[in-house]
Design a protein around this motif. Structure first.
Motif, mmCIF file in Angstrom:
data_model
loop_
_atom_site.group_PDB
_atom_site.id
_atom_site.type_symbol
_atom_site.label_atom_id
_atom_site.label_comp_id
_atom_site.label_asym_id
_atom_site.label_seq_id
_atom_site.Cartn_x
_atom_site.Cartn_y
_atom_site.Cartn_z
ATOM 1 N N PHE A 14 1.171 -0.974 0.108
ATOM 2 C CA PHE A 14 -0.477 0.085 -0.772
ATOM 3 C C PHE A 14 0.814 1.444 0.399
ATOM 4 O O PHE A 14 0.731 2.631 -0.766
ATOM 5 N N GLU A 15 1.406 0.863 0.694
ATOM 6 C CA GLU A 15 2.438 2.452 0.815
ATOM 7 C C GLU A 15 3.671 2.860 -0.475
ATOM 8 O O GLU A 15 4.935 3.319 -0.044
ATOM 9 N N SER A 16 4.007 1.674 -0.810
ATOM 10 C CA SER A 16 4.876 1.595 -1.903
ATOM 11 C C SER A 16 4.455 2.035 -3.065
ATOM 12 O O SER A 16 6.125 3.386 -3.324
ATOM 13 N N GLY A 17 3.463 3.050 -3.127
ATOM 14 C CA GLY A 17 3.337 4.416 -4.363
ATOM 15 C C GLY A 17 3.086 3.233 -5.866
ATOM 16 O O GLY A 17 3.358 3.981 -7.319
ATOM 17 N N ASN A 18 3.224 1.600 -5.313
ATOM 18 C CA ASN A 18 3.019 1.534 -6.978
ATOM 19 C C ASN A 18 2.410 0.223 -6.653
ATOM 20 O O ASN A 18 0.922 0.586 -6.829
ATOM 21 N N PRO A 19 1.009 0.655 -8.761
ATOM 22 C CA PRO A 19 0.173 -0.186 -9.492
ATOM 23 C C PRO A 19 -0.082 -1.452 -7.752
ATOM 24 O O PRO A 19 1.086 -1.953 -8.082
ATOM 25 N N PRO A 20 -1.322 -1.613 -7.298
ATOM 26 C CA PRO A 20 -2.291 -0.888 -8.138
ATOM 27 C C PRO A 20 -3.184 -0.244 -7.241
ATOM 28 O O PRO A 20 -4.227 0.418 -7.183
ATOM 29 N N TYR A 21 -2.128 0.325 -6.108
ATOM 30 C CA TYR A 21 -2.393 1.298 -4.947
ATOM 31 C C TYR A 21 -2.250 2.533 -5.462
ATOM 32 O O TYR A 21 -3.244 3.439 -5.553
ATOM 33 N N SER A 22 -0.907 3.160 -5.694
ATOM 34 C CA SER A 22 -0.750 3.791 -6.770
ATOM 35 C C SER A 22 -1.004 5.285 -5.322
ATOM 36 O O SER A 22 -1.546 6.468 -5.659
ATOM 37 N N ILE A 23 -0.592 5.260 -3.894
ATOM 38 C CA ILE A 23 -1.299 6.514 -3.368
ATOM 39 C C ILE A 23 -0.255 7.165 -3.094
ATOM 40 O O ILE A 23 0.582 7.003 -2.896
ATOM 41 N N PRO A 24 -0.321 8.514 -3.020
ATOM 42 C CA PRO A 24 0.378 9.733 -3.022
ATOM 43 C C PRO A 24 1.213 9.755 -1.966
ATOM 44 O O PRO A 24 0.453 9.229 -0.742
ATOM 45 N N ARG A 25 1.827 10.035 -1.055
ATOM 46 C CA ARG A 25 2.424 10.404 -0.684
ATOM 47 C C ARG A 25 2.585 11.231 0.146
ATOM 48 O O ARG A 25 3.084 10.866 1.896
ATOM 49 N N ALA A 26 1.372 12.386 0.146
ATOM 50 C CA ALA A 26 1.293 12.914 0.938
ATOM 51 C C ALA A 26 0.043 11.816 2.005
ATOM 52 O O ALA A 26 -0.298 12.928 3.082
#
Length: 225
Positions: A14-26
């Motif tokens: 989830f926190e990797s920033g990679n698909p499928p999540y791509s959650i912004p670091r902010a």
């Protein structure tokens, strides 16, 4: 794989920033700030713990059936888990782990229930999606969670974050309180006294269900003596 191993694996993805999540670091940073702030309040240390008397309750299950603590204790010990909602992947991993452990819990003459602020339709969805065979009880406004000392209110920043991620708690919970329970698990003995407690303001940390079994064994042996 232990429950915490599963949670850690999900968190890393989830926190990797990679698909499928791509959650912004902010957004990730906002979650970290929120967790740190809740830890700093010391609220978890003030919540009910082993040795305290559990508050009695009668709550409606997802199927409309009323369930009271006294009903549960008439059958043996009661295991309670406070479940934030269907939108929380960490909570859903915990539910699945508890379902896997249910035969061992039941073998020790204990009942298992999940307690959640979400609406009954959302609870029924959780039950279907995770093939649960234990009840999920509705706790509107986290009123019972408050009696256990678990209820806390999200900051304005986190309300915005949750809405951005599609977790509008006003819709999920059917009220505008924007409160959640801290993840917690309890064993309540037949006399109403809490025999086991685990409360963690960091929602990514959960005890393995196997940690319930020694206390359940002890309570069962006391009843047999």
């Amino acid at each position: 794989m232990s429950l915490q191993d599963r949670l850690d694996a999900f968190k890393n993805d989830f926190e990797s920033g990679n698909p499928p999540y791509s959650i912004p670091r902010a957004i990730i940073d906002a979650f970290h700030r929120s967790t740190a702030a809740l830890i700093a309040t010391g609220q978890a240390e003030r919540a009910l713990r082993a040795g305290d008397v559990a508050p009695n309750f009668t709550l409606e299950g997802a199927d409309g059936t009323l369930v009271s603590l006294l009903d549960l204790l008439a059958k043996g010990s009661a295991v309670l888990t406070f479940y934030r909602g269907a939108w929380c992947p960490y909570c859903n991993l915990e539910l699945s782990a508890l379902q896997e452990a249910l035969p061992e819990i039941a073998a020790r003459s204990a009942s298992l229930v999940a307690i959640s602020p979400q609406t009954a339709p959302n609870s029924r969805k959780s039950i279907r999606q995770h093939n649960l065979t234990f009840p999920m009880l509705n706790d509107p406004g986290n009123e019972l969670a408050a009696k256990f000392g678990l209820r806390w209110k999200l900051s304005d920043e986190m309300i915005g974050v949750y809405k951005t991620l599609g977790a509008d708690l006003e819709t999920f919970n059917g009220n505008s309180s924007w409160t959640l329970p801290m993840p917690a698990r309890y064993i309540i003995d037949r006399d109403g006294v809490i025999a086991f407690s685990e409360i963690n303001p960091d929602y990514t940390k959960r005890p393995d269900p196997s940690e319930l079994l020694p206390t359940l064994d002890l309570l069962a042996s006391r009843r047999a003596a």
